[in-house]
Design a protein around this motif. Structure first.
Motif, PDB file in Angstrom:
ATOM      1  N   GLY A  28       1.279   9.310  -5.854  1.00 29.72           N
ATOM      2  CA  GLY A  28       1.671  10.677  -5.532  1.00 29.72           C
ATOM      3  C   GLY A  28       2.608  11.263  -6.572  1.00 29.72           C
ATOM      4  O   GLY A  28       2.446  12.416  -7.003  1.00 29.72           O
ATOM      5  N   ILE A  29       3.596  10.493  -7.017  1.00 31.79           N
ATOM      6  CA  ILE A  29       4.565  10.992  -8.000  1.00 31.79           C
ATOM      7  C   ILE A  29       3.873  11.308  -9.324  1.00 31.79           C
ATOM      8  O   ILE A  29       4.049  12.390  -9.906  1.00 31.79           O
ATOM      9  N   TYR A  30       3.054  10.376  -9.816  1.00 31.28           N
ATOM     10  CA  TYR A  30       2.408  10.593 -11.109  1.00 31.28           C
ATOM     11  C   TYR A  30       1.319  11.663 -11.023  1.00 31.28           C
ATOM     12  O   TYR A  30       1.093  12.391 -11.985  1.00 31.28           O
ATOM     13  N   GLY A  31       0.648  11.764  -9.884  1.00 24.31           N
ATOM     14  CA  GLY A  31      -0.355  12.815  -9.726  1.00 24.31           C
ATOM     15  C   GLY A  31       0.260  14.196  -9.834  1.00 24.31           C
ATOM     16  O   GLY A  31      -0.267  15.082 -10.533  1.00 24.31           O
ATOM     17  N   LEU A  32       1.398  14.398  -9.165  1.00 20.16           N
ATOM     18  CA  LEU A  32       2.070  15.694  -9.258  1.00 20.16           C
ATOM     19  C   LEU A  32       2.632  15.932 -10.657  1.00 20.16           C
ATOM     20  O   LEU A  32       2.624  17.071 -11.162  1.00 20.16           O
ATOM     21  N   PHE A  33       3.099  14.873 -11.318  1.00 23.21           N
ATOM     22  CA  PHE A  33       3.601  15.018 -12.694  1.00 23.21           C
ATOM     23  C   PHE A  33       2.493  15.478 -13.642  1.00 23.21           C
ATOM     24  O   PHE A  33       2.685  16.388 -14.462  1.00 23.21           O
ATOM     25  N   PHE A  34       1.314  14.871 -13.521  1.00 22.10           N
ATOM     26  CA  PHE A  34       0.195  15.280 -14.374  1.00 22.10           C
ATOM     27  C   PHE A  34      -0.221  16.725 -14.088  1.00 22.10           C
ATOM     28  O   PHE A  34      -0.588  17.467 -14.994  1.00 22.10           O
ATOM     29  N   VAL A  93       2.277  12.387   0.586  1.00 21.44           N
ATOM     30  CA  VAL A  93       2.535  12.641   2.010  1.00 21.44           C
ATOM     31  C   VAL A  93       2.259  11.379   2.839  1.00 21.44           C
ATOM     32  O   VAL A  93       3.053  10.993   3.698  1.00 21.44           O
ATOM     33  N   VAL A  94       1.123  10.714   2.566  1.00 19.06           N
ATOM     34  CA  VAL A  94       0.790   9.502   3.320  1.00 19.06           C
ATOM     35  C   VAL A  94       1.796   8.397   3.029  1.00 19.06           C
ATOM     36  O   VAL A  94       2.227   7.666   3.930  1.00 19.06           O
ATOM     37  N   GLY A  95       2.187   8.264   1.762  1.00 14.84           N
ATOM     38  CA  GLY A  95       3.166   7.241   1.408  1.00 14.84           C
ATOM     39  C   GLY A  95       4.511   7.476   2.072  1.00 14.84           C
ATOM     40  O   GLY A  95       5.144   6.539   2.575  1.00 14.84           O
ATOM     41  N   LEU A  96       4.977   8.730   2.097  1.00 12.83           N
ATOM     42  CA  LEU A  96       6.246   9.032   2.760  1.00 12.83           C
ATOM     43  C   LEU A  96       6.153   8.816   4.265  1.00 12.83           C
ATOM     44  O   LEU A  96       7.118   8.363   4.896  1.00 12.83           O
ATOM     45  N   PHE A  97       4.998   9.133   4.862  1.00 12.25           N
ATOM     46  CA  PHE A  97       4.803   8.877   6.296  1.00 12.25           C
ATOM     47  C   PHE A  97       4.904   7.379   6.597  1.00 12.25           C
ATOM     48  O   PHE A  97       5.534   6.966   7.570  1.00 12.25           O
ATOM     49  N   ILE A 105       0.837  -1.199   0.000  1.00  7.27           N
ATOM     50  CA  ILE A 105       0.000   0.000   0.000  1.00  7.27           C
ATOM     51  C   ILE A 105       0.873   1.249   0.000  1.00  7.27           C
ATOM     52  O   ILE A 105       0.609   2.222  -0.730  1.00  7.27           O
ATOM     53  N   ALA A 106       1.914   1.270   0.823  1.00  7.41           N
ATOM     54  CA  ALA A 106       2.807   2.428   0.871  1.00  7.41           C
ATOM     55  C   ALA A 106       3.470   2.661  -0.485  1.00  7.41           C
ATOM     56  O   ALA A 106       3.611   3.808  -0.939  1.00  7.41           O
ATOM     57  N   TYR A 107       3.863   1.597  -1.155  1.00  8.45           N
ATOM     58  CA  TYR A 107       4.501   1.699  -2.474  1.00  8.45           C
ATOM     59  C   TYR A 107       3.527   2.262  -3.510  1.00  8.45           C
ATOM     60  O   TYR A 107       3.877   3.161  -4.296  1.00  8.45           O
ATOM     61  N   ILE A 108       2.294   1.770  -3.496  1.00 11.94           N
ATOM     62  CA  ILE A 108       1.289   2.259  -4.447  1.00 11.94           C
ATOM     63  C   ILE A 108       0.974   3.733  -4.179  1.00 11.94           C
ATOM     64  O   ILE A 108       0.856   4.541  -5.113  1.00 11.94           O
ATOM     65  N   LEU A 109       0.844   4.111  -2.904  1.00  9.35           N
ATOM     66  CA  LEU A 109       0.596   5.522  -2.572  1.00  9.35           C
ATOM     67  C   LEU A 109       1.733   6.405  -3.062  1.00  9.35           C
ATOM     68  O   LEU A 109       1.500   7.519  -3.566  1.00  9.35           O
ATOM     69  N   LEU A 110       2.954   5.925  -2.922  1.00 10.40           N
ATOM     70  CA  LEU A 110       4.104   6.707  -3.372  1.00 10.40           C
ATOM     71  C   LEU A 110       4.057   6.924  -4.887  1.00 10.40           C
ATOM     72  O   LEU A 110       4.273   8.043  -5.372  1.00 10.40           O
TER      73      LEU A 110
END
Length: 467
Positions: free
Chosen positions: A281-287, A306-310, A273-278
């Motif tokens: 997050g990366i692709y969301g900001l890229f888009f 933020v949740v993934g990094l936490f 789950i943490a990996y998928i959130l990360l």
């Protein structure tokens, strides 16, 4: 002389008063006994099922706190775990050792195990118990990265001699020795078998429930929690160094489930789950950066990142793996923005795949699934390949808007005189000029444009007809 009167009058009245007082005493006695009776002792049951992680530590901490606030006679942690994170394990052990309520760790039901981290937690308990058919052990610390192939080999050990790590692997020796000392110190708290505890660390030794009972690793063999509570009554344990007798006869058993905070923490600290959130997050900001103002991808990406990094902050992250992931994503983005014949895309996919597999250091129950990595890398590569194909198609396609769109466009002469006139092209009337002699209604082709004036020539088919 008049005879003396009885102190309480007639004999019949005296007997009646005695009977009345006796009945009143009998009526008041049960009420007084009920008021003075002590409440039944409370036994709180907590469940540790699965890998030991931050969510587990949070749940057990709150459960032991609740047991203390309610003055429970005993807290029972039912266990079935393959192991888990060292940091979370030490937090749980610290909470058990600091608990003013005696804690019993119970490996149940049949077929359960207290492997790796579970063995440490069981040794830290005030009363250790197992169900027949369960087992424990294999508490050797996981070697990150494997053994050193350049380390000198050592001769095999004889029977009874403890297996020490290779001389060349100093880090492994330090970790193993520290874990062995930790287990011996936990064993000494309740007088358990410290020699076997060291074997569990150094040689990954295991025991069945009956063997653990025979070798004084656990104190109780019980069928279920009710049987454990019955056998615990009257036993003496050492609580904060002082002997304490357990009183659990007729106890009320209550199971405490994890609250919402512990459940959410357990979900997001799952490595997958943490990996998928990360990645989301990366692709969301890229888009969002590619299409400013979309809002949705940026908001979702920021929250997911933020949740993934936490979550990753609570997991044993390998920074080399994280760096490879960032490099891989960067190469895929470079492929989308500046197509490099697929070289950036392939290199980025390989870096992302390798980094994803190395992101979480090896810990029992905490690994990223290869299926999740394959699906994520495959979708990323497919997306960027589609983006590259669209970019190449757009580069090779004919321009349909702007000044270049008029070049080679066909038009029709509206009016013409003296080498210039009005031409209709692309749905509009344009001023035009040409060295050729043209006539109204004649088909022409746009050769160039100078400002708002088109340079035209007769269309090819017109030339053919003229010839």
């Amino acid at each position: 002389m008049r005879p003396a009167r009885a102190p309480f009058g007639r004999p019949g009245l005296r007997a009646g008063l005695i009977l009345l007082l006796a009945g009143l005493c009998l009526w008041l006695a049960p009420a007084g006994q009920a008021q003075n009776a002590e409440p039944a002792p409370l036994v709180v049951v907590l469940e540790l099922d699965g890998a030991v992680g931050p969510g587990t530590a949070e749940y057990l901490r709150r459960g032991l706190q609740s047991a203390r606030e309610r003055s429970a006679a005993l807290a029972v942690i039912t266990m079935d775990t393959p192991g888990g994170l060292d940091s979370s394990t030490r937090e749980i052990i610290a909470d058990i050792l600091a608990s003013p309520v005696p804690v019993s760790v119970f490996v149940t039901p049949a077929g359960s195990r207290a492997a790796s981290a579970g063995t440490y937690i069981l040794y830290a308990s005030h009363l250790a118990a197992m169900t027949p058919g369960s087992h424990l052990g294999a508490a050797t610390p996981v070697q990150m990265g494997g053994a050193n192939p350049l380390a000198p080999s050592e001769p095999p050990k004889t029977e009874g001699e403890s297996q020490a790590p290779p001389r060349g692997d100093a880090m492994t020796a330090k970790v193993t020795n520290d874990a062995a000392a930790y287990m011996r110190s936990l064993a000494a708290l309740q007088g358990r078998n410290g020699a076997w505890a060291e074997l569990a660390v150094r040689e990954a030794a295991t025991l069945t429930a009956q063997e653990a009972f025979d070798q004084q690793v656990v104190e109780v063999l019980a069928r279920d929690v009710a049987d454990l509570v019955a056998q615990a009554d009257g036993r003496t344990v050492r609580l904060n160094g002082e002997p304490q007798v357990l009183t659990t006869a007729g106890a009320v058993v209550e199971t405490l489930s994890p609250d919402w905070r512990a459940r959410v923490l357990a979900v997001i600290t799952n490595p997958n789950i943490a990996y998928i959130l990360l990645m989301v997050g990366i692709y969301g900001l890229f888009f969002e950066f590619m299409s400013p103002g979309a809002v949705g991808p940026g908001a979702i990406g920021a929250v997911s990142l933020v949740v993934g990094l936490f979550a990753l902050n609570m997991l044993p992250v390998d920074y080399a793996g994280a760096a490879l992931m960032v490099l891989g994503v960067g190469l895929l983005i470079a492929e989308a923005l500046a197509p490099g014949l697929g070289i950036f895309g392939v290199a980025g996919a390989l870096a992302l795949a390798i980094g994803s597999m190395l992101l979480i250091r090896d810990a029992p129950g905490y690994r990223i699934s290869p299926l999740v990595v394959t699906a994520t890398v495959g979708l990323s590569l497919a997306f960027f390949l589609v983006a590259v194909r669209a970019a190449l198609r757009a580069a090779r396609g004919q321009v349909t808007t702007g000044a270049q769109a008029l070049t080679q466009a066909l038009g029709e002469v509206r009016s013409w005189a003296g080498g210039q006139g009005l031409v209709h092209a692309q749905g509009e009337d344009w001023q035009a000029r040409s060295p050729a002699v043209l006539a109204p209604g004649q088909k022409v082709r746009v050769v160039a444009r100078e400002g708002l004036t088109l340079i035209v020539e007769p269309a090819p088919e017109v030339k053919t007809q003229a010839d």
